[in-house]
Design a protein around this motif. Structure first.
Motif, short mmCIF file in Angstrom:
data_model
loop_
_atom_site.label_atom_id
_atom_site.label_comp_id
_atom_site.label_asym_id
_atom_site.label_seq_id
_atom_site.Cartn_x
_atom_site.Cartn_y
_atom_site.Cartn_z
N TRP A 43 0.80 -1.22 0.00
CA TRP A 43 0.00 0.00 0.00
C TRP A 43 0.84 1.28 0.00
O TRP A 43 0.57 2.17 -0.79
N TYR A 47 0.08 4.51 -2.27
CA TYR A 47 -0.88 5.31 -1.52
C TYR A 47 -0.13 6.00 -0.38
O TYR A 47 0.21 5.37 0.63
N ASN A 49 -0.94 7.92 1.92
CA ASN A 49 -1.60 8.06 3.21
C ASN A 49 -1.60 6.76 4.02
O ASN A 49 -2.39 6.59 4.93
N SER A 50 -0.74 5.83 3.66
CA SER A 50 -0.58 4.61 4.45
C SER A 50 0.91 4.43 4.75
O SER A 50 1.76 4.75 3.92
N THR A 73 -2.75 5.67 9.06
CA THR A 73 -3.48 6.37 8.01
C THR A 73 -4.31 7.50 8.62
O THR A 73 -4.80 7.37 9.74
N HIS A 153 -9.55 8.30 0.05
CA HIS A 153 -9.87 7.03 -0.60
C HIS A 153 -9.81 7.15 -2.12
O HIS A 153 -9.45 6.19 -2.81
N ASP A 155 -7.62 9.05 -3.63
CA ASP A 155 -6.18 8.94 -3.87
C ASP A 155 -5.74 7.47 -3.86
O ASP A 155 -4.89 7.05 -4.66
N TRP A 156 -6.32 6.69 -2.93
CA TRP A 156 -5.99 5.27 -2.86
C TRP A 156 -6.40 4.56 -4.15
O TRP A 156 -5.63 3.81 -4.75
N LEU A 160 -3.87 2.93 -6.84
CA LEU A 160 -4.03 1.50 -7.13
C LEU A 160 -4.11 1.26 -8.63
O LEU A 160 -3.41 0.39 -9.17
#
Length: 169
Positions: A43, A47, A49-50, A73, A153, A155-156, A160
């Motif tokens: 992740w 991403y 933010n993780s 996060t 989310h 952004d995630w 991805l």
């Protein structure tokens, strides 16, 4: 199209916060997306933010039902347990979900974060992520503008998809 399966106590509309993000893209499959999502250690690579993902007492890179893990996060140190894990297969969407928690007492935050990854006709894939949250921090997140959960989310999802496209080159 398929939908998220909600555990008791986390049905959207009955929690302090709910967010839903979805993308449908062509040229990728559920099989392309799944390893990037199911291997929690990957992740932070796509991403931002993780961070600091650690699996507790589990040897493999993939999450599995019942596996406990930790990650950071949205400024929260989150302990989590995977409570749904179904890899995608022909005609069956991939499903992964976890219960996460942080804090105690008035600062306690409980979430159910679920993902659905399904192949669609004409070489498309649908990625749906939804999260319900309970507790005072959830109330604060729900009032924040711009909404950090919806933006985070998204952004995630974007990361991805980008990582899957790079891996398929």
């Amino acid at each position: 199209m398929n939908q998220i399966i909600w555990p008791q106590g986390y049905l959207p509309g009955f929690t302090e916060n709910f967010v839903s993000n979805e993308v449908i893209v062509a040229g990728l499959s559920a099989a392309d997306i799944w390893p990037l999502l199911s291997e929690a250690g990957r992740w932070p690579g796509y991403y931002a933010n993780s961070a600091n993902v650690r699996l507790h007492d589990h040897d493999g890179p993939d999450l599995q039902e019942g596996v406990r893990f930790y990650f950071e996060t949205f400024g929260f140190p989150v302990e989590a347990q995977c409570n749904e894990y179904v890899p995608p297969s022909a005609g069956t969407p991939g499903r992964i979900a976890w219960h996460g928690w942080a804090g105690e007492g008035e600062t306690r935050l409980d979430v159910h974060h679920a993902w659905l990854v399904e192949d669609l006709p004409q070489g498309r894939v649908r990625i749906l992520t939804q999260e319900t949250q309970k507790g005072r921090p959830a109330e604060e997140l729900a009032r924040a503008r711009p909404n950090p959960m919806i933006n985070g989310h998204q952004d995630w999802l974007d990361g991805l998809v980008s990582a899957a496209r790079q891996a398929c080159r």
